[in-house]
Scaffold this motif. Sequence first.
Motif, PDB file in Angstrom:
ATOM      1  N   PHE A 296     -51.607  52.061 -89.511  1.00 27.66           N
ATOM      2  CA  PHE A 296     -50.362  51.939 -90.174  1.00 27.66           C
ATOM      3  C   PHE A 296     -50.604  51.069 -91.412  1.00 27.66           C
ATOM      4  CE2 PHE A 296     -49.698  48.077 -88.182  1.00 27.66           C
ATOM      5  CZ  PHE A 296     -48.739  47.561 -88.514  1.00 27.66           C
ATOM      6  N   ARG A 297     -49.403  51.127 -92.276  1.00 29.65           N
ATOM      7  CA  ARG A 297     -49.801  50.299 -93.425  1.00 29.65           C
ATOM      8  C   ARG A 297     -48.841  49.044 -93.324  1.00 29.65           C
ATOM      9  NH1 ARG A 297     -52.295  51.645 -97.894  1.00 29.65           N
ATOM     10  NH2 ARG A 297     -52.286  53.719 -97.299  1.00 29.65           N
ATOM     11  N   LEU A 298     -49.567  47.824 -93.383  1.00 27.76           N
ATOM     12  CA  LEU A 298     -48.802  46.448 -93.504  1.00 27.76           C
ATOM     13  C   LEU A 298     -47.985  46.365 -94.643  1.00 27.76           C
ATOM     14  CD1 LEU A 298     -52.082  44.739 -92.422  1.00 27.76           C
ATOM     15  CD2 LEU A 298     -49.876  45.098 -91.068  1.00 27.76           C
ATOM     16  N   SER A 299     -47.122  45.331 -94.574  1.00 30.39           N
ATOM     17  CA  SER A 299     -46.301  45.010 -95.811  1.00 30.39           C
ATOM     18  C   SER A 299     -47.194  44.629 -96.931  1.00 30.39           C
ATOM     19  CB  SER A 299     -45.296  44.016 -95.419  1.00 30.39           C
ATOM     20  OG  SER A 299     -45.837  42.748 -94.757  1.00 30.39           O
ATOM     21  N   SER A 300     -48.259  44.203 -96.764  1.00 31.44           N
ATOM     22  CA  SER A 300     -49.276  43.897 -97.714  1.00 31.44           C
ATOM     23  C   SER A 300     -49.779  45.037 -98.374  1.00 31.44           C
ATOM     24  CB  SER A 300     -50.401  43.094 -97.311  1.00 31.44           C
ATOM     25  OG  SER A 300     -51.121  43.770 -96.281  1.00 31.44           O
TER      26      SER A 300
ATOM     27  N   ARG B 245     -59.746  43.990 -86.560  1.00 29.83           N
ATOM     28  CA  ARG B 245     -59.598  43.068 -87.597  1.00 29.83           C
ATOM     29  C   ARG B 245     -59.705  43.380 -89.184  1.00 29.83           C
ATOM     30  NH1 ARG B 245     -61.756  39.918 -83.280  1.00 29.83           N
ATOM     31  NH2 ARG B 245     -63.723  39.575 -83.878  1.00 29.83           N
ATOM     32  N   PRO B 246     -59.045  42.776 -90.114  1.00 29.15           N
ATOM     33  CA  PRO B 246     -59.193  43.174 -91.436  1.00 29.15           C
ATOM     34  C   PRO B 246     -60.635  43.321 -92.013  1.00 29.15           C
ATOM     35  CG  PRO B 246     -57.482  41.361 -91.299  1.00 29.15           C
ATOM     36  CD  PRO B 246     -58.110  41.555 -89.784  1.00 29.15           C
ATOM     37  N   GLY B 247     -60.982  44.390 -92.427  1.00 27.54           N
ATOM     38  CA  GLY B 247     -62.306  44.759 -92.726  1.00 27.54           C
ATOM     39  C   GLY B 247     -63.263  45.320 -91.928  1.00 27.54           C
ATOM     40  N   ILE B 248     -62.898  45.346 -90.755  1.00 24.90           N
ATOM     41  CA  ILE B 248     -63.498  46.145 -89.607  1.00 24.90           C
ATOM     42  C   ILE B 248     -63.088  47.296 -89.315  1.00 24.90           C
ATOM     43  CG2 ILE B 248     -64.319  45.664 -87.104  1.00 24.90           C
ATOM     44  CD1 ILE B 248     -65.265  43.545 -89.126  1.00 24.90           C
ATOM     45  N   GLY B 249     -63.874  48.204 -89.013  1.00 24.59           N
ATOM     46  CA  GLY B 249     -63.536  49.667 -88.687  1.00 24.59           C
ATOM     47  C   GLY B 249     -62.462  50.326 -89.742  1.00 24.59           C
ATOM     48  N   LEU B 250     -61.249  50.864 -89.003  1.00 22.93           N
ATOM     49  CA  LEU B 250     -60.319  51.379 -89.739  1.00 22.93           C
ATOM     50  C   LEU B 250     -59.436  50.568 -90.698  1.00 22.93           C
ATOM     51  CD1 LEU B 250     -59.056  53.928 -86.952  1.00 22.93           C
ATOM     52  CD2 LEU B 250     -60.625  54.356 -88.950  1.00 22.93           C
ATOM     53  N   SER B 251     -59.481  49.153 -90.595  1.00 16.96           N
ATOM     54  CA  SER B 251     -58.708  48.234 -90.985  1.00 16.96           C
ATOM     55  C   SER B 251     -59.233  47.893 -92.770  1.00 16.96           C
ATOM     56  CB  SER B 251     -58.465  46.866 -90.365  1.00 16.96           C
ATOM     57  OG  SER B 251     -57.953  47.368 -89.241  1.00 16.96           O
TER      58      SER B 251
ATOM     59  N   LEU C  28     -50.104  40.637 -86.473  1.00 17.12           N
ATOM     60  CA  LEU C  28     -50.040  40.999 -84.830  1.00 17.12           C
ATOM     61  C   LEU C  28     -48.520  41.348 -84.740  1.00 17.12           C
ATOM     62  CD1 LEU C  28     -51.226  41.716 -82.165  1.00 17.12           C
ATOM     63  CD2 LEU C  28     -50.848  39.284 -81.521  1.00 17.12           C
ATOM     64  N   SER C  29     -47.617  40.594 -85.571  1.00 17.10           N
ATOM     65  CA  SER C  29     -46.328  40.800 -85.357  1.00 17.10           C
ATOM     66  C   SER C  29     -46.056  42.097 -85.935  1.00 17.10           C
ATOM     67  CB  SER C  29     -45.600  39.524 -85.995  1.00 17.10           C
ATOM     68  OG  SER C  29     -44.184  39.835 -86.025  1.00 17.10           O
ATOM     69  N   GLU C  30     -46.389  42.556 -87.229  1.00 16.42           N
ATOM     70  CA  GLU C  30     -46.116  43.641 -87.745  1.00 16.42           C
ATOM     71  C   GLU C  30     -46.586  44.767 -86.754  1.00 16.42           C
ATOM     72  OE1 GLU C  30     -46.726  44.643 -91.898  1.00 16.42           O
ATOM     73  OE2 GLU C  30     -46.855  42.509 -92.527  1.00 16.42           O
ATOM     74  N   LEU C  31     -47.885  44.773 -86.227  1.00 18.19           N
ATOM     75  CA  LEU C  31     -48.116  45.901 -85.266  1.00 18.19           C
ATOM     76  C   LEU C  31     -47.152  45.955 -84.309  1.00 18.19           C
ATOM     77  CD1 LEU C  31     -50.299  47.797 -84.370  1.00 18.19           C
ATOM     78  CD2 LEU C  31     -51.572  46.035 -83.510  1.00 18.19           C
ATOM     79  N   ALA C  32     -46.782  44.938 -83.673  1.00 17.41           N
ATOM     80  CA  ALA C  32     -46.002  44.901 -82.537  1.00 17.41           C
ATOM     81  C   ALA C  32     -44.617  45.570 -82.987  1.00 17.41           C
ATOM     82  CB  ALA C  32     -45.671  43.558 -81.816  1.00 17.41           C
ATOM     83  N   ALA C  33     -44.185  45.179 -84.135  1.00 16.95           N
ATOM     84  CA  ALA C  33     -42.930  45.966 -84.669  1.00 16.95           C
ATOM     85  C   ALA C  33     -43.100  47.281 -84.696  1.00 16.95           C
ATOM     86  CB  ALA C  33     -42.428  45.164 -85.808  1.00 16.95           C
ATOM     87  N   HIS C  34     -44.185  47.833 -85.416  1.00 15.18           N
ATOM     88  CA  HIS C  34     -44.355  49.153 -85.490  1.00 15.18           C
ATOM     89  C   HIS C  34     -44.371  49.858 -84.072  1.00 15.18           C
ATOM     90  CE1 HIS C  34     -46.417  52.765 -87.176  1.00 15.18           C
ATOM     91  NE2 HIS C  34     -47.441  52.560 -86.327  1.00 15.18           N
ATOM     92  N   LEU C  35     -44.772  49.341 -83.340  1.00 16.63           N
ATOM     93  CA  LEU C  35     -45.412  50.061 -81.898  1.00 16.63           C
ATOM     94  C   LEU C  35     -43.844  49.821 -80.935  1.00 16.63           C
ATOM     95  CD1 LEU C  35     -48.829  48.949 -81.097  1.00 16.63           C
ATOM     96  CD2 LEU C  35     -47.723  51.013 -82.000  1.00 16.63           C
ATOM     97  N   GLY C  36     -42.742  49.022 -81.458  1.00 16.14           N
ATOM     98  CA  GLY C  36     -41.560  48.752 -80.613  1.00 16.14           C
ATOM     99  C   GLY C  36     -41.928  47.849 -79.524  1.00 16.14           C
TER     100      GLY C  36
END
Length: 292
Positions: free
Chosen positions: A6-10, A59-65, A80-88
């Motif tokens: 998923f796409r971060l706010s950045s 983590r950023p730069g690793i795998g799919l990130s 992590l906070s953005e990921l948690a919000a994305h997943l509810g």
Amino acid sequence: MADHTFRLSSGRLLGYAEHGDPQGTPCFYFHGWPSARVQGELMDEAGKKYGLRIISPDRPGIGLSDFQPHRQLSDWPPVLSELAAHLGIDKFHVIGWSGGGPYVLTTALAMPDRLLSATIVCGAPPLTFLGYEHMFWVYRLMIRLRHAFPTVLGLLLRAGERICQGQPDRAPLKWFMGMLGEADRKVLSNPTTFAVIRQGILEALSRGPKAVIADADIYLSEWGFEVSSITPLIHFWHGKQDRNIAWQYTDKLASIMPHTTTRWLDEEGHYSLPITHLDEILRQALNLPEPS
């Protein structure tokens, strides 16, 4: 394994995988170094057993990130906070193995009220504070190369990628397996376990050595906070036969933190402990009684 992005706010993409019980209590798993989200697969069966939804981000730069220039350890909690919000997800457990350990600590510092538990298994230490005395000689070599000959380190990681694709019972990979302790060699002789560990390394290097070196730079830098200021309870586990990260580091780290538990396993190593004792680790995190 179910891979997602998923796409971060950045604007950067963040990759993650899910294992265990999809309807279970959320548990973020922070992978080691060099590794990636696929390492969370080692917790799939236990996650189903204990009702845990295992979410393992790259983590950023690793795998799919996507890569994040000039990344610091303190950049992780907002991601992590953005990921948690994305997943509810509101509250969650966190577990970090090896290089994932520092990410547990920075999460505990930044989001203490959201943690259900925090566990570090054979975790990487703050090297600028605790020094290199107990560091595995291969890692010490990499650190010297990073400072003096970064191009050589990149070539070495490329060579390691090719070696990793070989057979564990044949040279040259067999030579590297021989550096491990008996307990680690035994665990890695399981083809399924070895395949997950290998795939994690290959995923980490899939975007080239630059990202893996940047990920390692976190361990060589100032973390930007005092570990003694972390208030949540941290469960530490470490094997005394760990040749990758010596247990003395965890002992020193836990001694200066206000709320910790420590478990030392005399006969376990870096890979054997989290695999052989995963049930015990999760039961402690979930505050479950020991089976009679």
